[in-house]
Design a protein around this motif. Structure first.
Motif, PDB file in Angstrom:
ATOM      1  N   TRP A   9       0.749  -1.131   0.039  1.00 27.58           N
ATOM      2  CA  TRP A   9      -0.142  -0.105  -0.181  1.00 27.58           C
ATOM      3  C   TRP A   9       0.846   1.074  -0.038  1.00 27.58           C
ATOM      4  O   TRP A   9       0.649   2.008   0.968  1.00 27.58           O
ATOM      5  N   PHE A  10       1.881   1.291  -1.077  1.00 24.93           N
ATOM      6  CA  PHE A  10       2.399   2.590  -1.123  1.00 24.93           C
ATOM      7  C   PHE A  10       2.426   2.721  -2.743  1.00 24.93           C
ATOM      8  O   PHE A  10       2.070   1.917  -3.556  1.00 24.93           O
ATOM      9  N   ASP A  11       2.592   4.260  -3.149  1.00 28.83           N
ATOM     10  CA  ASP A  11       2.798   4.704  -4.288  1.00 28.83           C
ATOM     11  C   ASP A  11       3.661   3.852  -5.337  1.00 28.83           C
ATOM     12  O   ASP A  11       4.892   4.040  -5.129  1.00 28.83           O
ATOM     13  N   ASP A  12       3.200   3.271  -6.383  1.00 35.59           N
ATOM     14  CA  ASP A  12       4.228   2.463  -7.324  1.00 35.59           C
ATOM     15  C   ASP A  12       5.094   3.493  -7.806  1.00 35.59           C
ATOM     16  O   ASP A  12       6.175   2.753  -8.637  1.00 35.59           O
ATOM     17  N   ALA A  13       4.737   4.709  -8.033  1.00 35.21           N
ATOM     18  CA  ALA A  13       5.836   5.332  -8.661  1.00 35.21           C
ATOM     19  C   ALA A  13       7.260   5.386  -8.193  1.00 35.21           C
ATOM     20  O   ALA A  13       8.124   5.703  -8.515  1.00 35.21           O
ATOM     21  N   ASN A  14       7.419   4.823  -6.819  1.00 36.83           N
ATOM     22  CA  ASN A  14       8.675   4.746  -5.958  1.00 36.83           C
ATOM     23  C   ASN A  14       9.114   3.455  -6.064  1.00 36.83           C
ATOM     24  O   ASN A  14      10.112   3.293  -5.150  1.00 36.83           O
ATOM     25  N   SER A  15       8.701   2.363  -6.660  1.00 31.77           N
ATOM     26  CA  SER A  15       9.092   1.133  -6.688  1.00 31.77           C
ATOM     27  C   SER A  15      10.444   0.973  -7.283  1.00 31.77           C
ATOM     28  O   SER A  15      10.980   1.469  -8.064  1.00 31.77           O
ATOM     29  N   GLN A  16      11.007  -0.173  -6.748  1.00 35.32           N
ATOM     30  CA  GLN A  16      12.257  -0.566  -7.138  1.00 35.32           C
ATOM     31  C   GLN A  16      13.424   0.624  -6.681  1.00 35.32           C
ATOM     32  O   GLN A  16      14.213   0.543  -7.682  1.00 35.32           O
TER      33      GLN A  16
ATOM     34  N   ALA B 263       5.329   6.906   0.730  1.00 33.57           N
ATOM     35  CA  ALA B 263       4.120   7.567   0.420  1.00 33.57           C
ATOM     36  C   ALA B 263       3.025   6.561   0.291  1.00 33.57           C
ATOM     37  O   ALA B 263       2.762   5.920  -0.630  1.00 33.57           O
ATOM     38  N   PRO B 264       2.516   6.481   1.458  1.00 32.72           N
ATOM     39  CA  PRO B 264       1.349   5.460   1.726  1.00 32.72           C
ATOM     40  C   PRO B 264       0.194   5.657   0.845  1.00 32.72           C
ATOM     41  O   PRO B 264      -0.285   6.930   0.337  1.00 32.72           O
ATOM     42  N   LYS B 265      -0.365   4.654   0.062  1.00 31.85           N
ATOM     43  CA  LYS B 265      -1.608   4.467  -0.796  1.00 31.85           C
ATOM     44  C   LYS B 265      -2.548   3.583  -0.326  1.00 31.85           C
ATOM     45  O   LYS B 265      -2.640   2.542  -0.976  1.00 31.85           O
ATOM     46  N   PRO B 266      -3.209   3.722   0.924  1.00 31.62           N
ATOM     47  CA  PRO B 266      -4.092   2.920   1.378  1.00 31.62           C
ATOM     48  C   PRO B 266      -5.342   2.466   0.354  1.00 31.62           C
ATOM     49  O   PRO B 266      -5.681   3.041  -0.129  1.00 31.62           O
ATOM     50  N   GLY B 267      -5.482   1.196   0.501  1.00 33.88           N
ATOM     51  CA  GLY B 267      -6.665   0.855  -0.677  1.00 33.88           C
ATOM     52  C   GLY B 267      -6.437   0.604  -1.998  1.00 33.88           C
ATOM     53  O   GLY B 267      -6.985   0.350  -2.936  1.00 33.88           O
ATOM     54  N   LYS B 268      -4.871   0.560  -2.372  1.00 36.69           N
ATOM     55  CA  LYS B 268      -4.531   0.637  -3.744  1.00 36.69           C
ATOM     56  C   LYS B 268      -4.767  -1.104  -4.260  1.00 36.69           C
ATOM     57  O   LYS B 268      -4.588  -1.901  -3.808  1.00 36.69           O
TER      58      LYS B 268
ATOM     59  N   SER C  97      -0.461  -5.526   1.657  1.00 38.04           N
ATOM     60  CA  SER C  97       0.598  -5.466   2.866  1.00 38.04           C
ATOM     61  C   SER C  97       0.971  -4.096   2.784  1.00 38.04           C
ATOM     62  O   SER C  97       1.244  -3.399   2.038  1.00 38.04           O
ATOM     63  N   TRP C  98       1.255  -3.600   4.199  1.00 40.57           N
ATOM     64  CA  TRP C  98       1.928  -2.457   4.700  1.00 40.57           C
ATOM     65  C   TRP C  98       3.495  -2.575   4.552  1.00 40.57           C
ATOM     66  O   TRP C  98       4.212  -1.548   4.838  1.00 40.57           O
ATOM     67  N   MET C  99       3.776  -3.896   4.356  1.00 41.01           N
ATOM     68  CA  MET C  99       5.357  -3.946   4.339  1.00 41.01           C
ATOM     69  C   MET C  99       5.712  -3.830   2.750  1.00 41.01           C
ATOM     70  O   MET C  99       4.888  -4.314   1.921  1.00 41.01           O
ATOM     71  N   LYS C 100       6.764  -3.358   2.385  1.00 36.43           N
ATOM     72  CA  LYS C 100       7.315  -3.089   1.154  1.00 36.43           C
ATOM     73  C   LYS C 100       8.022  -4.469   0.917  1.00 36.43           C
ATOM     74  O   LYS C 100       8.025  -5.498   1.742  1.00 36.43           O
ATOM     75  N   ALA C 101       8.331  -4.653  -0.630  1.00 37.47           N
ATOM     76  CA  ALA C 101       9.123  -6.029  -0.906  1.00 37.47           C
ATOM     77  C   ALA C 101      10.597  -5.678  -1.324  1.00 37.47           C
ATOM     78  O   ALA C 101      10.998  -5.669  -2.098  1.00 37.47           O
ATOM     79  N   PRO C 102      11.352  -5.917  -0.077  1.00 44.07           N
ATOM     80  CA  PRO C 102      13.005  -5.707  -0.311  1.00 44.07           C
ATOM     81  C   PRO C 102      13.594  -6.837  -1.309  1.00 44.07           C
ATOM     82  O   PRO C 102      12.961  -8.003  -0.908  1.00 44.07           O
ATOM     83  N   ARG C 103      14.258  -6.408  -2.052  1.00 46.50           N
ATOM     84  CA  ARG C 103      15.062  -7.454  -2.888  1.00 46.50           C
ATOM     85  C   ARG C 103      16.335  -7.348  -3.008  1.00 46.50           C
ATOM     86  O   ARG C 103      16.750  -6.036  -3.145  1.00 46.50           O
ATOM     87  N   TYR C 104      17.116  -8.223  -3.171  1.00 43.50           N
ATOM     88  CA  TYR C 104      18.797  -8.140  -3.336  1.00 43.50           C
ATOM     89  C   TYR C 104      19.161  -8.531  -4.769  1.00 43.50           C
ATOM     90  O   TYR C 104      18.816  -9.728  -4.841  1.00 43.50           O
TER      91      TYR C 104
END
Length: 475
Positions: free
Chosen positions: A273-280, A289-294, A299-306
Motif C-alpha cells: 500500500w505505497f505509491d508505485d511511482a517509487n517502486s524498485q 508515500a502511503p496509498k491505502p486501498g491500492k 500489505s503495509w510491508m514493502k518487498a525488499p529484494r537483493y
C-alpha cells in the motif's frame, strides 16, 4: 477445491501479521503474508535534528530497540564521519549482545515453544490451536517449567543491557560517537555475574530443550524450505572502523556465496500500500508515500529484494554464512522450521561466550565517546543484524536537518509480499507445501511462520483507560 484459511492476527509474534493460505489436498498451495499496520516513523523523522534518529527509531520496536539504536548510530557515525573509541565499540556490543540473548530466549520459550509443548489449561496457555503435541508428559512438564524460568532469565539479560545502556527497553547508552556510559569495575562485576547465569541457562537448558523438541518433531526438518537465499549484513564490530565483524557479512543465492553489495538492494511496491511511482528504488532514494486501498495490494510491508532476489534473513542466515558446522552439516534440512530454531539457539551460545571475552577488553577510566559536529549536508548508511535479521538505516541530511530517512527491517525481508515480478516473499515461499491436518486448527502454518520470529509493528502503544480497544479472536 482449495480451501482458504485466514489467521488474523497471528498471535505470539511481535506486531500484527495476517497470514492467508490456500489448502488443497491437505497442503498449502498458495500463501499471502500481510503487515496490517502502517509504521510511518520515517515520515516523523523528516525535518528533525539528525541525533533524534537514534532515539526515535527505537520506537519502531519495543522488543529490539537496541537493534534500531545500533543501526541508527552506525548510520549517523557514517554521515558524521566519526568512529567510536575502543571502549565505546565494546560497550555497544555488550548492550546489543545482552538484547540478543533476551530476544532469542523470548522467541523460543514465550513465542514458539508452545507450538510443540502443551501448557496447562489455564491462561496464558489457552486458548490455543489443538494439534499433534508429541512430548511425553514428564518431558512436556519440564519444558513448561523452563518456560517459567526463562521469564527470570530474560529479566537478567535486560538488567545487563541496562547496566551499560542506562535503561531498557529503549537504551540511552548507544549514541553516535560511541556510548554515553562510563566504564568502572563495579559495572563490569555486575554485568559478568549475570552473564554467567545466562550462559548456564543457554548451554544447559535452552539448547537441550531445542534438541529435545527436534527429536520428537523430526518431520519439521522437511517443512518450511523457503527461498533458500540468505543474507547477513554482519554484526558486532571487532574494530573501531567497523571493518571486521564477529558475524561476517555475506550473501548466499542459488547455492552460491557472494560478497555483500548494499547497492544491490531495492524495494518493490506493486503489492504494497505505497505509491508505485517509487517502486524498485534503493533505500537511499526511498520514499514513504502511503496509498491505502491500492488495487491488488495486500500489505503495509514493502518487498525488499537483493539483486532482484527475495532473501531470508535471521539466525539461520548468519549461522550458515558464518560456516557453523552444525547448521551446514544439516544440508538442505537447515532450510526448515527446526533448522531456524536450532540456528537461533546455537547463535545465542556463541554470542554469550563472545561477550565473556569482550567484557575483559574494557578499560575502566578510558574514553567511551568521540565528540562530533553535525555536518550541514551529508548522507549515511547503517547496517547491522537485529536478533531476527538484517537491519538497515539510511539518512540524508540537508541544512543540518534530516531530509530523508529510510529503515528496511528484518521482517520486511522475511514477511514481504510478492514483488513487482510476482515472486513470493520468503515466508510465503516457506508456507508452500506445508501439510495442514485440520483447517480449524492450522497449527502447522503457525509453526512455519513463528520460526522466522516475525516482528512488525511492535512499539509503544498509547490508550485511554476505560476505552474499548476492540475485540480480537486469539489463535
Amino acid at each position: 477445491m482449495a480451501q482458504r484459511i485466514v489467521v488474523d492476527p497471528l498471535n505470539r509474534i511481535e506486531g500484527h501479521l495476517k497470514i492467508e493460505v490456500m489448502v488443497d489436498g491437505g497442503k498449502v498451495v498458495d500463501a499471502k503474508s500481510s503487515g496490517v499496520l502502517y509504521r510511518g516513523i520515517e515520515t516523523i523523522l523528516v525535518g528533525r535534528d539528525p541525533r533524534d534518529a537514534q532515539q526515535i527509531t527505537q520506537r519502531i520496536c519495543g522488543v529490539c530497540p537496541t537493534a534500531h539504536a545500533t543501526a541508527a548510530t552506525f548510520n549517523l557515525d557514517n554521515a558524521f564521519g566519526i568512529q567510536p573509541p575502543k571502549n565505546g565499540r565494546i560497550l555497544r556490543n555488550l548492550i546489543f549482545g545482552a538484547d540478543h540473548l533476551m530476544d532469542h530466549i523470548l522467541h523460543f520459550y514465550h513465542l514458539s515453544a508452545l507450538d510443540y509443548v502443551k501448557g496447562p489449561d489455564a491462561s496464558p496457555f489457552i486458548p490455543r490451536y489443538e494439534g499433534d503435541y508429541r512430548l511425553p508428559a514428564a518431558v512436556n512438564q519440564k519444558v513448561v517449567e523452563h518456560y517459567i524460568q526463562a521469564l527470570d532469565i530474560r529479566k537478567k539479560a535486560h538488567e545487563m543491557a541496562a547496566i551499560f545502556g542506562g535503561k531498557m527497553p529503549h537504551t540511552v547508552g548507544i549514541v553516535p560517537g560511541g556510548s554515553s556510559e562510563n566504564v568502572d569495575a563495579q559495572k563490569i562485576i555486575n554485568f559478568r555475574s549475570r552473564l554467567k547465569e545466562l550462559i548456564s541457562f543457554i548451554d544447559n537448558v535452552y539448547i537441550p530443550d531445542v534438541l529435545t523438541i527436534a527429536e520428537y518433531y523430526k518431520d519439521y526438518f522437511d517443512i518450511g524450505r523457503g527461498c533458500q537465499n540468505l543474507m547477513s549484513y554482519g554484526s558486532f564490530p571487532q574494530k573501531e572502523d567497523g571493518s571486521e565483524r564477529f558475524f561476517k557479512a555475506g550473501i548466499y543465492i542459488n547455492g552460491q556465496e557472494q560478497e555483500l553489495n548494499p547497492e544491490k538492494i531495492t524495494e518493490h511496491l506493486k503489492y504494497s500500500w505505497f505509491d508505485d511511482a517509487n517502486s524498485q528504488k534503493h533505500p537511499r532514494e526511498g520514499v514513504t508515500a502511503p496509498k491505502p486501498g491500492k488495487d491488488g495490494a495486500y500489505s503495509w510491508m514493502k518487498a525488499p529484494r537483493y539483486d532482484g532476489h527475495p532473501m531470508e534473513v535471521g539466525p539461520l542466515a548468519r549461522m550458515w554464512i558464518a560456516g557453523e558446522k552444525k547448521i551446514r552439516g544439516l544440508g538442505e534440512k537447515a532450510f526448515s522450521v527446526l533448522g531456524r530454531h536450532l540456528a537461533r539457539a546455537l547463535e545465542t551460545s556463541r554470542i554469550a561466550h563472545a561477550m565473556e571475552e569482550w567484557i575483559n577488553e574494557l578499560e575502566p577510566g578510558k574514553p567511551t565517546h568521540t565528540p562530533f559536529e553535525i555536518p550541514k549536508e551529508s548522507e549515511g548508511m547503517g547496517l547491522t543484524e537485529a536478533p531476527r535479521g538484517a537491519l538497515g538505516h539510511w539518512i540524508k541530511i540537508k541544512n543540518y536537518k534530516i531530509a530523508n530517512y529510510q529503515a528496511v527491517v528484518p521482517t520486511t525481508w522475511n514477511a514481504s509480499p510478492r514483488d513487482d515480478n510476482g515472486v513470493l516473499g520468503p515466508i510465503e515461499q516457506a508456507l508452500i507445501g506445508t501439510p495442514v491436518r485440520d483447517p480449524e486448527n492450522p497449527i502447522e502454518v503457525a509453526r512455519v511462520v513463528r520460526a522466522f520470529d516475525p516482528c512488525l509493528a511492535c512499539a509503544v502503544h498509547l490508550f485511554t483507560p476505560g476505552q474499548d480497544l476492540g475485540k480480537f479472536k486469539i489463535y
